[in-house]
Design an enzyme around this catalytic site. Structure first.
Site, PDB file in Angstrom:
ATOM      1  N   GLY A 248     -43.150 -25.142  37.020  1.00 22.38           N
ATOM      2  CA  GLY A 248     -44.457 -25.413  37.610  1.00 22.38           C
ATOM      3  C   GLY A 248     -45.274 -24.246  38.106  1.00 22.38           C
ATOM      4  O   GLY A 248     -46.426 -24.438  38.513  1.00 22.38           O
ATOM      5  N   GLU A 290     -36.752 -24.436  35.926  1.00 21.46           N
ATOM      6  CA  GLU A 290     -37.144 -24.752  34.547  1.00 21.46           C
ATOM      7  C   GLU A 290     -38.557 -24.278  34.213  1.00 21.46           C
ATOM      8  O   GLU A 290     -39.440 -25.095  33.946  1.00 21.46           O
ATOM      9  CB  GLU A 290     -37.115 -26.269  34.342  1.00 21.46           C
ATOM     10  CG  GLU A 290     -35.763 -26.900  34.564  1.00 21.46           C
ATOM     11  CD  GLU A 290     -35.836 -28.429  34.595  1.00 21.46           C
ATOM     12  OE1 GLU A 290     -34.845 -29.050  34.222  1.00 21.46           O
ATOM     13  OE2 GLU A 290     -36.879 -28.988  35.009  1.00 21.46           O
ATOM     14  N   PRO A 291     -38.811 -22.987  34.219  1.00 21.63           N
ATOM     15  CA  PRO A 291     -40.160 -22.520  33.892  1.00 21.63           C
ATOM     16  C   PRO A 291     -40.463 -22.664  32.395  1.00 21.63           C
ATOM     17  O   PRO A 291     -39.612 -22.363  31.551  1.00 21.63           O
ATOM     18  CB  PRO A 291     -40.106 -21.038  34.280  1.00 21.63           C
ATOM     19  CG  PRO A 291     -38.671 -20.659  34.135  1.00 21.63           C
ATOM     20  CD  PRO A 291     -37.880 -21.882  34.507  1.00 21.63           C
ATOM     21  N   GLY A 292     -41.636 -23.130  32.095  1.00 20.41           N
ATOM     22  CA  GLY A 292     -42.077 -23.198  30.699  1.00 20.41           C
ATOM     23  C   GLY A 292     -43.315 -22.338  30.535  1.00 20.41           C
ATOM     24  O   GLY A 292     -43.289 -21.251  29.947  1.00 20.41           O
ATOM     25  N   ARG A 293     -44.402 -22.806  31.153  1.00 20.17           N
ATOM     26  CA  ARG A 293     -45.696 -22.115  31.037  1.00 20.17           C
ATOM     27  C   ARG A 293     -45.595 -20.632  31.391  1.00 20.17           C
ATOM     28  O   ARG A 293     -46.093 -19.776  30.671  1.00 20.17           O
ATOM     29  CB  ARG A 293     -46.683 -22.805  31.995  1.00 20.17           C
ATOM     30  CG  ARG A 293     -48.119 -22.374  31.823  1.00 20.17           C
ATOM     31  CD  ARG A 293     -48.986 -22.937  32.948  1.00 20.17           C
ATOM     32  NE  ARG A 293     -48.892 -24.368  33.105  1.00 20.17           N
ATOM     33  CZ  ARG A 293     -49.616 -25.263  32.443  1.00 20.17           C
ATOM     34  NH1 ARG A 293     -50.488 -24.859  31.551  1.00 20.17           N
ATOM     35  NH2 ARG A 293     -49.463 -26.553  32.682  1.00 20.17           N
ATOM     36  N   ARG A 330     -55.967 -28.860  25.002  1.00 20.78           N
ATOM     37  CA  ARG A 330     -55.903 -28.828  26.467  1.00 20.78           C
ATOM     38  C   ARG A 330     -57.269 -28.890  27.140  1.00 20.78           C
ATOM     39  O   ARG A 330     -57.392 -29.405  28.229  1.00 20.78           O
ATOM     40  CB  ARG A 330     -55.110 -27.604  26.946  1.00 20.78           C
ATOM     41  CG  ARG A 330     -53.647 -27.648  26.491  1.00 20.78           C
ATOM     42  CD  ARG A 330     -52.774 -26.583  27.158  1.00 20.78           C
ATOM     43  NE  ARG A 330     -52.633 -26.822  28.566  1.00 20.78           N
ATOM     44  CZ  ARG A 330     -53.241 -26.138  29.513  1.00 20.78           C
ATOM     45  NH1 ARG A 330     -54.039 -25.136  29.189  1.00 20.78           N
ATOM     46  NH2 ARG A 330     -53.063 -26.440  30.787  1.00 20.78           N
ATOM     47  N   TYR A 334     -57.638 -31.897  29.589  1.00 21.25           N
ATOM     48  CA  TYR A 334     -57.611 -31.570  31.029  1.00 21.25           C
ATOM     49  C   TYR A 334     -58.762 -30.673  31.471  1.00 21.25           C
ATOM     50  O   TYR A 334     -58.761 -30.204  32.610  1.00 21.25           O
ATOM     51  CB  TYR A 334     -56.326 -30.822  31.407  1.00 21.25           C
ATOM     52  CG  TYR A 334     -55.045 -31.238  30.743  1.00 21.25           C
ATOM     53  CD1 TYR A 334     -54.467 -32.473  31.004  1.00 21.25           C
ATOM     54  CD2 TYR A 334     -54.375 -30.367  29.883  1.00 21.25           C
ATOM     55  CE1 TYR A 334     -53.266 -32.831  30.415  1.00 21.25           C
ATOM     56  CE2 TYR A 334     -53.169 -30.716  29.299  1.00 21.25           C
ATOM     57  CZ  TYR A 334     -52.620 -31.956  29.564  1.00 21.25           C
ATOM     58  OH  TYR A 334     -51.424 -32.292  28.991  1.00 21.25           O
ATOM     59  N   CYS A 361     -64.217 -34.043  13.829  1.00 16.22           N
ATOM     60  CA  CYS A 361     -65.317 -34.994  13.847  1.00 16.22           C
ATOM     61  C   CYS A 361     -65.263 -35.768  15.164  1.00 16.22           C
ATOM     62  O   CYS A 361     -64.905 -36.945  15.190  1.00 16.22           O
ATOM     63  CB  CYS A 361     -65.172 -35.922  12.653  1.00 16.22           C
ATOM     64  SG  CYS A 361     -66.604 -36.929  12.419  1.00 16.22           S
ATOM     65  N   TYR A 390     -47.927 -25.139  25.740  1.00 19.70           N
ATOM     66  CA  TYR A 390     -48.553 -26.459  25.540  1.00 19.70           C
ATOM     67  C   TYR A 390     -49.752 -26.400  24.588  1.00 19.70           C
ATOM     68  O   TYR A 390     -50.710 -27.151  24.735  1.00 19.70           O
ATOM     69  CB  TYR A 390     -48.965 -27.075  26.884  1.00 19.70           C
ATOM     70  CG  TYR A 390     -47.817 -27.147  27.871  1.00 19.70           C
ATOM     71  CD1 TYR A 390     -46.769 -28.053  27.672  1.00 19.70           C
ATOM     72  CD2 TYR A 390     -47.757 -26.303  28.978  1.00 19.70           C
ATOM     73  CE1 TYR A 390     -45.698 -28.102  28.559  1.00 19.70           C
ATOM     74  CE2 TYR A 390     -46.685 -26.350  29.863  1.00 19.70           C
ATOM     75  CZ  TYR A 390     -45.662 -27.252  29.647  1.00 19.70           C
ATOM     76  OH  TYR A 390     -44.604 -27.306  30.518  1.00 19.70           O
TER      77      TYR A 390
HETATM   78  N1  LLP Z   1     -39.362 -29.363  34.126  1.00 20.02           N
HETATM   79  C1  LLP Z   1     -39.886 -30.594  34.005  1.00 20.02           C
HETATM   80  C2  LLP Z   1     -39.066 -31.748  34.342  1.00 20.02           C
HETATM   81  C3  LLP Z   1     -41.192 -30.759  33.559  1.00 20.02           C
HETATM   82  O1  LLP Z   1     -41.699 -31.976  33.463  1.00 20.02           O
HETATM   83  C4  LLP Z   1     -41.966 -29.627  33.211  1.00 20.02           C
HETATM   84  C5  LLP Z   1     -43.317 -29.772  32.710  1.00 20.02           C
HETATM   85  C6  LLP Z   1     -41.378 -28.357  33.339  1.00 20.02           C
HETATM   86  C7  LLP Z   1     -40.076 -28.266  33.810  1.00 20.02           C
HETATM   87  C8  LLP Z   1     -42.101 -27.088  33.001  1.00 20.02           C
HETATM   88  O2  LLP Z   1     -43.193 -26.886  33.821  1.00 20.02           O
HETATM   89  P1  LLP Z   1     -44.057 -25.525  33.684  1.00 20.02           P
HETATM   90  O3  LLP Z   1     -43.215 -24.386  34.208  1.00 20.02           O
HETATM   91  O4  LLP Z   1     -44.367 -25.347  32.251  1.00 20.02           O
HETATM   92  O5  LLP Z   1     -45.262 -25.786  34.505  1.00 20.02           O
HETATM   93  N2  LLP Z   1     -49.143 -30.552  28.899  1.00 20.02           N
HETATM   94  C9  LLP Z   1     -49.507 -30.065  30.218  1.00 20.02           C
HETATM   95  C10 LLP Z   1     -48.305 -29.638  31.006  1.00 20.02           C
HETATM   96  C11 LLP Z   1     -47.311 -30.743  31.201  1.00 20.02           C
HETATM   97  C12 LLP Z   1     -46.114 -30.290  31.976  1.00 20.02           C
HETATM   98  C13 LLP Z   1     -45.023 -31.257  31.824  1.00 20.02           C
HETATM   99  N3  LLP Z   1     -43.834 -30.910  32.500  1.00 20.02           N
HETATM  100  C14 LLP Z   1     -50.476 -28.900  30.056  1.00 20.02           C
HETATM  101  O6  LLP Z   1     -50.840 -28.581  28.923  1.00 20.02           O
HETATM  102  O7  LLP Z   1     -50.922 -28.318  31.040  1.00 20.02           O
END
Ligand code: LLP
Length: 431
Positions: A248, A290-293, A330, A334, A361, A390
């Site tokens: 997050g 759990e970092p993704g972004r 996105r 959003y 379109c 994402y």
């Molecule tokens: N762990 C869980 C359980 C999650 O649901 C998520 C993201 C993460 C980790 C990773 O979060 P991050 O570090 O990436 O913020 N599609 C949306 C984002 C949806 C996030 C869903 N869960 C966007 O494009 O902004």
């Protein structure tokens, strides 16, 4: 520039990791996503090092692969020795195909099907993140059938509101995810899971939301979770080993957003955890995050070819590009902020206010509104920055537009990570 992997060369072209984006666009075609592998590894290492420093040797990050899932990223995660967060059998299949050892994976999902559960158990997934008790019954049965004891952690909602975009808030009590602590349902779930014979309760999980810049909700959530761990010890005489704090952390997409210091964030969270551990006398759990972004977003940019401009006097100006919501939904979903620049002419004055439109379109197919660019002409290369998270993972074939190619840069060399989809790919499953 926005991030230190971006620069402008003597031709006035935008560069990422030192590579000229206009040359890359000419060589690979557009739309094109370009990923700086060094940046991905750097981001993973920031988490790895900080987590070990502040939570102890056993702590480690899981890359949240929903943000960008393909074989390449699991190979990088394997080399960097991170774990992974998975959310579907498709992500699991991709990780297994890439040779990732899924013992270091945590499988999420608020509705794991029977097939998902069986496939994950057969593949040897490390941990199920259990969302509800119906699914727990199925995991227990499937583990029994396989003759194993499956490790599980319970997803809990700590009831924290992180004030981010409503679509990406997940830790509130009314969330579709997890089990609420406040309502007493978490206690019921713990009692239930402890009676199961084929699963072992290893820990708790929470995730409060995504793209969050404020440290307070993370600290609040960590404190609530640690308090809950000590409550479970008291009430059930059971001490868990793993605390998964989710992902997050926010990422800088535009100049006005800060560039967060993730190590400092982890240090601040750790203060709350250590205080509470000391106060309650429980042992420090293995903390995972759990970092993704914040691992992949700023490693990447997308390149488009400009088709032309449309000026509507007294109203607005459009710049049309050869991609849009199919490769980046996105803004449509959003209204996400992005920095847009004219990669082929970075030094010219940006005095043309415009909306960057995709080619679908659909009027909502926009990449950004009210941006300032040097007025482009057909054939110019335009770039949207910070598109690693994402974007590809949420891409679609709307209007039967093939997904772009993804190219990586490592040690000044470029290579294909994901091939551009062909028209043949589009009709592959059509009968
Ligand atoms: N762990 C869980 C359980 C999650 O649901 C998520 C993201 C993460 C980790 C990773 O979060 P991050 O570090 O990436 O913020 N599609 C949306 C984002 C949806 C996030 C869903 N869960 C966007 O494009 O902004």
């Amino acid at each position: 520039m926005l991030h230190e992997n971006l620069s402008v060369n003597e031709k006035g072209h935008l560069c990422i990791a030192g590579s000229d984006t206009v040359e890359l666009a000419n060589r690979y075609g557009t739309p094109l996503m370009v990923m700086d592998e060094g940046r991905i590894r750097r981001n993973m290492r920031i988490y790895k090092d900080a987590m070990k420093k502040y939570f102890g040797e056993s702590s480690y990050p899981l890359f949240a692969s929903k943000s960008f899932s393909c074989k390449y990223i699991y190979r990088v995660a394997k080399e960097e020795n991170t774990g992974i967060d998975l959310v579907s059998s498709g992500e699991l299949y991709t990780a297994v195909s890439a040779g990732f050892d899924v013992k270091r994976s945590f499988l999420h999902g608020n509705n794991k099907t029977d097939a998902d559960i069986k496939y994950a158990i057969d593949s040897g997934v490390g941990y199920f993140v259990v969302d509800n008790l119906t699914e727990l019954d199925r995991i227990d049965e499937a583990a029994k059938e396989k003759g194993i004891i499956q490790s599980v952690i319970l997803r809990l909602t700590p009831g924290v509101d992180p004030h981010t975009h409503a679509a990406v808030v997940t830790g509130r009590i009314d969330s579709k995810f997890g089990i609420a602590i406040e309502t007493g349902q978490a206690d019921t779930a713990v009692e239930y899971v402890l009676k199961k014979e084929n699963v072992r309760l290893c820990g708790f999980h929470c995730h409060i939301g995504s793209q969050i810049f404020d440290i307070k909700p993370f600290c609040d959530a960590a404190e609530i979770m640690i308090k809950y761990i000590s409550h479970v010890k008291e009430v059930f005489d059971y001490e868990i080993e793993i605390l998964n704090l989710g992902g997050g952390f926010g990422v800088r997409y535009i100049d006005s957003q800060p560039e967060l210091d993730y190590e400092e964030f982890i240090r601040l969270i750790s203060i709350f955890i250590h205080n509470e551990v000391k106060r309650s006398g429980i042992k420090l759990p293995t903390v995972v995050m759990e970092p993704g972004r914040s691992i992949v977003a700023d490693s990447c940019l997308t390149l488009y070819t400009v088709g032309g401009t449309k000026e509507i006097p007294g109203f607005k100006n459009y710049v049309s590009v050869d991609g849009g919501m199919p490769d980046n939904p996105r803004y449509a979903l959003y209204q996400s902020d992005y920095t847009v620049c004219l990669a082929s002419d970075m030094n010219r004055e940006a005095d043309f206010e415009c909306t960057v439109a995709g080619r679908c379109c659909e009027s909502g197919d926009l990449l950004q509104e009210n941006v300032l660019l040097p007025k482009p002409v057909r054939g110019d290369i335009l770039s949207v920055l910070v598109t690693g998270a994402y974007n590809y993972s949420m891409a679609s074939n709307y209007n039967r537009i093939p997904r772009p190619a993804v190219v990586g840069i490592a040690d000044s060399k470029d290579f294909v990570i994901i091939k551009r989809e062909t028209f043949e790919d589009l009709i592959r499953n059509d009968m």
